[in-house]
Design a protein around this motif. Sequence first.
Motif, short mmCIF file in Angstrom:
data_model
loop_
_atom_site.label_atom_id
_atom_site.label_comp_id
_atom_site.label_asym_id
_atom_site.label_seq_id
_atom_site.Cartn_x
_atom_site.Cartn_y
_atom_site.Cartn_z
N VAL A 4 0.86 -1.18 0.00
CA VAL A 4 0.00 0.00 0.00
C VAL A 4 0.90 1.23 0.00
CG1 VAL A 4 -1.62 1.39 1.33
CG2 VAL A 4 -2.00 -1.07 1.09
N ILE A 5 0.72 2.07 -1.00
CA ILE A 5 1.47 3.32 -1.08
C ILE A 5 0.56 4.47 -0.65
CG2 ILE A 5 2.73 4.92 -2.56
CD1 ILE A 5 3.42 2.60 -4.38
N LEU A 6 1.08 5.30 0.23
CA LEU A 6 0.40 6.53 0.66
C LEU A 6 1.20 7.70 0.12
CD1 LEU A 6 -0.17 5.57 4.41
CD2 LEU A 6 -1.76 5.23 2.51
N ALA A 7 0.56 8.54 -0.68
CA ALA A 7 1.25 9.67 -1.29
C ALA A 7 0.37 10.91 -1.20
CB ALA A 7 1.62 9.36 -2.74
N ASN A 8 0.87 12.01 -1.72
CA ASN A 8 0.11 13.25 -1.72
C ASN A 8 -0.27 13.60 -3.15
OD1 ASN A 8 -0.95 15.49 -0.14
ND2 ASN A 8 0.52 16.76 -1.24
N ARG A 9 -1.39 14.28 -3.30
CA ARG A 9 -1.83 14.65 -4.64
C ARG A 9 -1.05 15.89 -5.10
NH1 ARG A 9 -6.16 13.06 -7.55
NH2 ARG A 9 -7.21 12.12 -5.76
N ASP A 10 0.22 15.68 -5.44
CA ASP A 10 1.05 16.78 -5.90
C ASP A 10 2.04 16.30 -6.94
OD1 ASP A 10 3.21 15.60 -4.53
OD2 ASP A 10 3.04 16.93 -2.81
N LEU A 11 2.75 17.24 -7.52
CA LEU A 11 3.66 16.96 -8.62
C LEU A 11 4.79 16.03 -8.20
CD1 LEU A 11 4.64 17.51 -11.53
CD2 LEU A 11 5.77 19.56 -10.65
N ALA A 12 5.41 16.31 -7.05
CA ALA A 12 6.56 15.52 -6.63
C ALA A 12 6.17 14.07 -6.33
CB ALA A 12 7.22 16.15 -5.40
N SER A 13 5.01 13.84 -5.71
CA SER A 13 4.55 12.48 -5.48
C SER A 13 4.31 11.76 -6.80
CB SER A 13 3.25 12.48 -4.66
OG SER A 13 3.49 12.90 -3.34
N LEU A 31 -2.84 2.42 -4.10
CA LEU A 31 -2.40 3.79 -3.83
C LEU A 31 -3.54 4.62 -3.27
CD1 LEU A 31 -0.40 6.21 -4.13
CD2 LEU A 31 -1.26 6.47 -6.47
N PHE A 32 -3.24 5.32 -2.16
CA PHE A 32 -4.16 6.28 -1.57
C PHE A 32 -3.46 7.63 -1.50
CE2 PHE A 32 -5.51 2.19 0.12
CZ PHE A 32 -6.88 2.23 -0.08
N LEU A 33 -4.21 8.70 -1.73
CA LEU A 33 -3.66 10.04 -1.78
C LEU A 33 -4.25 10.93 -0.69
CD1 LEU A 33 -3.85 10.67 -5.63
CD2 LEU A 33 -1.82 10.01 -4.32
N SER A 34 -3.40 11.77 -0.11
CA SER A 34 -3.88 12.86 0.74
C SER A 34 -4.05 14.09 -0.13
CB SER A 34 -2.89 13.13 1.87
OG SER A 34 -1.60 13.45 1.37
N ALA A 35 -4.88 15.03 0.33
CA ALA A 35 -5.17 16.22 -0.47
C ALA A 35 -4.05 17.25 -0.39
CB ALA A 35 -6.49 16.85 -0.02
N LYS A 36 -3.33 17.29 0.73
CA LYS A 36 -2.27 18.27 0.91
C LYS A 36 -1.45 17.88 2.12
CE LYS A 36 -5.20 21.33 3.70
NZ LYS A 36 -5.73 22.69 3.88
N VAL A 37 -0.33 18.59 2.29
CA VAL A 37 0.53 18.41 3.45
C VAL A 37 0.41 19.64 4.34
CG1 VAL A 37 2.90 18.14 4.25
CG2 VAL A 37 2.14 16.96 2.19
N ILE A 115 5.10 8.29 0.78
CA ILE A 115 5.89 9.26 0.02
C ILE A 115 5.11 10.58 0.03
CG2 ILE A 115 6.95 9.87 -2.18
CD1 ILE A 115 7.08 6.93 -2.89
N ARG A 116 5.52 11.49 0.88
CA ARG A 116 4.91 12.83 0.97
C ARG A 116 3.45 12.78 1.47
NH1 ARG A 116 7.81 16.68 -1.74
NH2 ARG A 116 5.96 17.96 -2.12
N TYR A 117 3.05 11.71 2.11
CA TYR A 117 1.68 11.61 2.58
C TYR A 117 1.42 12.68 3.62
CZ TYR A 117 -2.72 9.48 4.04
OH TYR A 117 -4.04 9.24 4.32
N GLY A 118 0.25 13.30 3.56
CA GLY A 118 -0.03 14.50 4.34
C GLY A 118 -0.64 14.28 5.71
#
Length: 264
Positions: A4-13, A31-37, A115-118
Amino acid sequence: MNIVILANRDLASNFALNLLVPHLSQHNVSLFLSAKVGGSDLKPVEIQTLSFFEQTLLTQLLSPLLEKLNNHHGFKSFGQISKEFVQPVSELNEINSPLGLAKISKLQPDVILSIRYGRILKEAVLALPPLGVLNLHSGLLPDYRGVMASFWAMLNGEKQLGTSLHYIDDASIDTGRIIAQSYMPVRPHQSYLWHVLQLYIGGCELVTQALQTLALGEQLKTTEQQQGRYYSFPNEQAIKRFEEQGLSLVKEDELVALIHQYYF
């Protein structure tokens, strides 16, 4: 393995996932995304401009255009890369809630990768994967914990930047056992955002190697962190000092080469 990958909804992720996912084809990946950090406090205008290039550029401008292309061979949007996973990419901001825990638990992850999860992961989430929770931090630990580590390293005159792959052992931030680190020299004429993206090239290599080791049933060698320093979003004074040193957060001309990677 079930990953399970947790990342942020951004360019770097997104950039990092495009580097990493091709090496995970033998695994079941979700994959699950956060909206921001970070919180919703009003930030300096320069940070708001950076946010446009980090988030709005990809989600509202670049991604819709990419998804209309036929025979697309460049980097992929979150929607396009979703085809590589066992289920559609979805947003998950309340991961520590009963519903969030249920979503992760259902996938029976062997390992969770952040990876950059918020969001801060709490004990109930950390206890789910038997092989642990890994985090790829875009800063050299323990000296640069927290947000925008590369900004602070550049401001402090560091000659090199790096990433740190480490375990998340508890609900504290960037304090877990270090697995490996990557390094790259600072190029003062390149922007902060350019450095962040380039850091993920070496960082994703660390992740790939670590996951290969875990898949073989071997343990990762780690070192305990010593006392370090935590950084948050820079204020106006820090940004002014950054600019007075001839450094920049974003350079629009660098984005031409970046967009080329997505289109071609």
